[in-house]
Design a protein around this motif. Structure first.
Motif, mmCIF file in Angstrom:
data_model
loop_
_atom_site.group_PDB
_atom_site.id
_atom_site.type_symbol
_atom_site.label_atom_id
_atom_site.label_comp_id
_atom_site.label_asym_id
_atom_site.label_seq_id
_atom_site.Cartn_x
_atom_site.Cartn_y
_atom_site.Cartn_z
ATOM 1 N N PHE A 60 0.831 -1.212 0.000
ATOM 2 C CA PHE A 60 0.000 0.000 0.000
ATOM 3 C C PHE A 60 0.866 1.263 0.000
ATOM 4 C CE2 PHE A 60 -3.254 -2.759 2.484
ATOM 5 C CZ PHE A 60 -3.603 -3.391 1.313
ATOM 6 N N GLY A 97 -9.436 6.997 -15.391
ATOM 7 C CA GLY A 97 -9.728 5.635 -14.920
ATOM 8 C C GLY A 97 -8.979 5.337 -13.628
ATOM 9 N N ILE A 98 -7.703 5.761 -13.585
ATOM 10 C CA ILE A 98 -6.884 5.507 -12.387
ATOM 11 C C ILE A 98 -7.486 6.255 -11.186
ATOM 12 C CG2 ILE A 98 -4.597 5.822 -11.337
ATOM 13 C CD1 ILE A 98 -3.414 5.664 -14.184
ATOM 14 N N VAL A 100 -10.599 7.278 -10.734
ATOM 15 C CA VAL A 100 -11.876 6.647 -10.336
ATOM 16 C C VAL A 100 -11.600 5.376 -9.525
ATOM 17 C CG1 VAL A 100 -13.908 5.425 -11.225
ATOM 18 C CG2 VAL A 100 -13.226 7.609 -12.233
ATOM 19 N N PHE A 101 -10.656 4.565 -10.018
ATOM 20 C CA PHE A 101 -10.363 3.299 -9.349
ATOM 21 C C PHE A 101 -9.887 3.538 -7.920
ATOM 22 C CE2 PHE A 101 -7.171 -0.021 -8.278
ATOM 23 C CZ PHE A 101 -8.028 -1.099 -8.197
ATOM 24 N N PHE A 102 -8.939 4.473 -7.756
ATOM 25 C CA PHE A 102 -8.388 4.671 -6.411
ATOM 26 C C PHE A 102 -9.366 5.396 -5.485
ATOM 27 C CE2 PHE A 102 -4.398 3.427 -8.409
ATOM 28 C CZ PHE A 102 -3.983 2.490 -7.481
ATOM 29 N N LEU A 104 -12.606 4.872 -5.615
ATOM 30 C CA LEU A 104 -13.502 3.778 -5.213
ATOM 31 C C LEU A 104 -12.850 2.898 -4.158
ATOM 32 C CD1 LEU A 104 -15.094 2.514 -8.578
ATOM 33 C CD2 LEU A 104 -16.323 3.298 -6.552
ATOM 34 N N LEU A 105 -11.588 2.556 -4.418
ATOM 35 C CA LEU A 105 -10.855 1.703 -3.488
ATOM 36 C C LEU A 105 -10.721 2.392 -2.133
ATOM 37 C CD1 LEU A 105 -9.572 -1.099 -4.098
ATOM 38 C CD2 LEU A 105 -7.373 0.040 -4.286
ATOM 39 N N TRP A 107 -12.678 4.778 -0.892
ATOM 40 C CA TRP A 107 -13.990 4.893 -0.257
ATOM 41 C C TRP A 107 -14.397 3.562 0.380
ATOM 42 C CZ3 TRP A 107 -18.658 3.049 -3.041
ATOM 43 C CH2 TRP A 107 -19.816 3.252 -2.304
ATOM 44 N N LEU A 108 -14.234 2.474 -0.379
ATOM 45 C CA LEU A 108 -14.623 1.152 0.134
ATOM 46 C C LEU A 108 -13.761 0.740 1.327
ATOM 47 C CD1 LEU A 108 -15.025 -0.681 -3.294
ATOM 48 C CD2 LEU A 108 -16.881 -0.194 -1.701
ATOM 49 N N SER A 109 -12.452 1.002 1.216
ATOM 50 C CA SER A 109 -11.552 0.563 2.297
ATOM 51 C C SER A 109 -11.653 1.489 3.502
ATOM 52 C CB SER A 109 -10.113 0.472 1.801
ATOM 53 O OG SER A 109 -9.692 1.687 1.264
ATOM 54 N N PHE A 112 -14.206 -0.001 5.632
ATOM 55 C CA PHE A 112 -13.636 -1.235 6.181
ATOM 56 C C PHE A 112 -12.752 -0.907 7.387
ATOM 57 C CE2 PHE A 112 -10.675 -4.947 5.541
ATOM 58 C CZ PHE A 112 -11.624 -5.934 5.674
ATOM 59 N N LEU A 137 -4.617 1.408 3.519
ATOM 60 C CA LEU A 137 -5.184 1.229 2.177
ATOM 61 C C LEU A 137 -5.965 2.470 1.722
ATOM 62 C CD1 LEU A 137 -5.596 -0.388 -0.376
ATOM 63 C CD2 LEU A 137 -7.376 -1.697 0.743
ATOM 64 N N VAL B 22 -5.005 -1.664 -12.560
ATOM 65 C CA VAL B 22 -6.161 -0.770 -12.485
ATOM 66 C C VAL B 22 -7.249 -1.245 -13.459
ATOM 67 C CG1 VAL B 22 -6.948 1.601 -12.874
ATOM 68 C CG2 VAL B 22 -4.762 1.191 -11.742
ATOM 69 N N LEU B 26 -10.846 -2.275 -12.154
ATOM 70 C CA LEU B 26 -12.073 -1.579 -12.587
ATOM 71 C C LEU B 26 -13.074 -2.572 -13.171
ATOM 72 C CD1 LEU B 26 -10.773 1.752 -14.203
ATOM 73 C CD2 LEU B 26 -12.282 1.548 -12.226
ATOM 74 N N ILE B 44 -12.634 -5.398 -1.101
ATOM 75 C CA ILE B 44 -11.694 -5.011 -0.041
ATOM 76 C C ILE B 44 -11.433 -6.188 0.892
ATOM 77 C CG2 ILE B 44 -11.293 -3.376 1.856
ATOM 78 C CD1 ILE B 44 -11.383 -2.129 -0.964
#
Lengths: 174, 428
Positions: A60, A97-98, A100-102, A104-105, A107-109, A112, A137, B22, B26, B44
């Protein structure tokens, strides 16, 4: 703009140095555990737990540096054959895209890690708090999203973030 | 619908230049959210659970060990000691390239680091002696692939850790195919030396046997390192993770005492290894998220049902998988390719009766073939960089073709005679 780029670059560098340090400590702990088991017949009971936490921390913490310097595994064959204009267009959408992905990751983590803090989760044997490790994370994800956002926003103005900036600093300091 | 999402995801990852991890992540998040009933939070949980696995911790440590050896300049000493061995054999020092790659492969887990470590020492030496430059690159690119097959192997380690297959057995299984390939590569060099004597100048200097043996004895620290890493696993003294840590500490000691390691180089090696590991880590995160999406929708069982209806031979299915890996290997990096295909390939092929240990070696071999296949043959790129452009990518690819064919033939041979792969692990 340059100050922000410099700050972001240094944040990613610090993060990488922390990852490198943890990697070194992780190797040493496992080695010491083996030595203790065979030489002193007194194994460390929590090696597996702590090494697992260190492993996730190394990954991480390394991520923001990789994205700052574009040091990623990617299939660049098609993009490299495009005209500079098209290439920068595709690069823009790739960066989107990168981000958005991070996000999302992150927010989700975040949820958690927050839950882990809320229940004061601890490891089974060593009773180490898990929350701070889980928090790495979302921290790393949001920092990476920020790095790529800054890179994308500053690129049209010729201000670079990450490894190239780092090289420039090294060249200037020499 | 899931197949459409997968196809679009892989296609966009290949076309847009987005980092592979990535792109896969995605795609996985899309599948989890839209096709699996808003199950994104599972992503996660999966990443966290897998990333806390003690076994996976061996990966960064093996990478650290390889980078330390690279920084220590140990490959130069190895090459110096091994070069008198093959001077009188037709093909001369080209055999040394393969021999040293085989030895270096036993202490390094990666293909590109083996190719870079041996290539940076061997290429200038062979160039000076008048060897055909492209063929030198061909031997080094092929020899480098042995680093991934001969244990410790990052590919086998990641395969074992993610699919729950014994890493000790996988490491044992990689030995014999690695040695067979090494011998086959030497055979290619021998044939080539007879066909094109101008490629390999003869060496008039004779060395006494005693001198040759003394040179080999001087590389005892490498033998010690091999024991620290592999001997401890095979003897049941250490787990792969513990063996990796022994390897790190031993390589630091050897690097300082026997090699050219300095604290500055050590720090550089540590930093570089974390960067390399981080790059793998991003792919691993993406692949895990995608795998979660694929498995929650039961894609592997759908494939199995479809195959059951088709009633075709399992070997035909395996041939299709081989073709898929060879084609995708032209575009994707090996470990990424393995991680993104295993969620479907592993359950399907093992359900068809293929041995999981044997399959791990076959997939590693297929990844190695990808390392030599343009346009994304990583070993070719590394060695073209070592030659500083004296050999073009096309020349390097052409020179590597005989070795590429040998490796492809090896897939067929190991499929027909799986005992060649499984005999050593069966003794465990």
């Amino acid at each position: 703009m340059k100050a922000v780029a410099w700050a972001v670059t240094w944040l990613t560098k610090l993060s990488l140095y922390a990852a490198a340090l943890i990697g070194a400590v992780m190797s040493t702990i496992v080695f010491v555990a083996v030595a203790l088991r065979y030489v002193f017949h007194s194994p460390l009971p929590f090696t597996d737990e702590i090494v697992g936490l260190f492993f996730s921390a190394v990954v991480f913490l390394a991520i923001p540096y990789l994205f700052a310097g574009d040091r990623n595994i990617k299939v660049a064959m098609v993009v490299e054959r495009l005209s500079p204009r098209w290439r920068s267009g595709v690069q823009f959408f790739s960066n989107l895209g990168i981000i958005v992905f991070f996000l999302l990751l992150g927010w989700l983590s975040f949820d958690f890690a927050a839950f882990s803090f809320a229940i004061s989760a601890r490891t089974d044997v060593a009773q180490l708090p898990v929350g701070p490790w889980m928090a790495l994370l979302p921290l790393s994800s949001f920092l990476t999203a920020l790095v790529v956002l800054v890179k994308t926003a500053f690129a049209p103005f010729g201000v670079e973030v990450g490894e190239r900036q780092e090289r420039l600093e090294e060249t200037l300091s020499e | 619908m899931v197949w459409l999402a997968l196809a679009i995801g892989v296609l966009l990852t290949g076309l847009s230049g987005i980092p592979v991890g990535v792109g896969l992540g995605l795609t996985g998040l899309f599948i989890l959210h839209f096709l699996a009933g808003d199950a994104m939070s599972l992503a996660i949980t999966t990443v966290w659970n897998v990333f806390n696995d003690f076994l996976l911790s061996a990966i960064p440590m093996f990478i650290i060990m390889g980078e330390i050896l690279l920084a220590s300049g140990i490959s130069g000493r190895l090459y110096g000691a091994a070069s008198p061995l093959f001077r009188r054999v037709p093909g001369g020092l080209l055999h040394t390239n393969i021999f040293v790659c085989t030895l270096f492969g036993a202490v390094s887990g990666a293909s590109t680091s083996t190719a870079a470590a041996v290539g940076s020492v061997a290429y200038p030496e062979l160039r000076k002696r008048g060897y055909d430059r492209a063929f030198v690159v061909g031997t080094l690119a092929a020899g480098g692939t042995l680093g991934l097959l001969i244990p410790p192997s990052l590919a086998l380690l990641i395969y074992g850790a993610t699919q729950g297959v014994s890493i000790g057995k996988l490491f044992l299984a990689g030995i014999l195919p690695g040695l067979i390939l090494s011998a086959a590569f030497m055979g290619v060099i021998l044939v080539n030396a007879f066909r094109h004597p101008e490629y390999t100048p003869s060496d008039p200097n004779k060395r006494a046997i005693g001198e040759i043996m003394l040179g080999l004895v001087r590389i005892w620290p490498i033998a010690f390192l091999i024991f620290a890493v592999l001997g401890t696993i095979y003897l049941g003294i250490a787990t792969p993770t513990e063996a990796a840590s022994l390897g790190v500490i031993t390589s630091i000691v050897i690097g300082f005492v026997w090699g050219d390691l300095t604290p500055r180089k050590l720090f550089g090696a540590l930093k570089d290894s974390i960067v390399v590991f981080g790059m793998l880590g991003v792919v691993l995160i993406g692949a895990l998220i995608l795998a979660q999406g694929i498995s929650i929708l039961g894609v592997p069982s759908q494939v199995m049902t479809a195959i059951g209806h088709l009633e075709i031979s399992r070997y035909l299915i395996f041939a299709l998988v081989v073709a898929l890996y060879i084609v995708l290997g032209c575009f994707f990096d090996g470990i990424s390719l393995m991680l993104m295909t295993l969620p479907v390939v592993f359950p399907v092929l093992t359900a068809l009766g293929f041995d999981p240990v044997w399959l791990g070696v076959m997939i590693t071999l297929l990844i190695e073939i990808g390392m030599l296949t343009p346009p994304v043959g990583l070993n070719l790129y590394v060695l073209v960089a070592v030659t500083r452009g004296e050999v073009s990518l096309t020349e390097a690819a052409r020179a590597t073709l005989p070795f590429w064919l040998v490796m492809t033939a090896a897939i067929g041979i190991f499929t027909l005679v799986p005992q060649l792969v499984l005999v050593l692990p069966s003794l465990m």
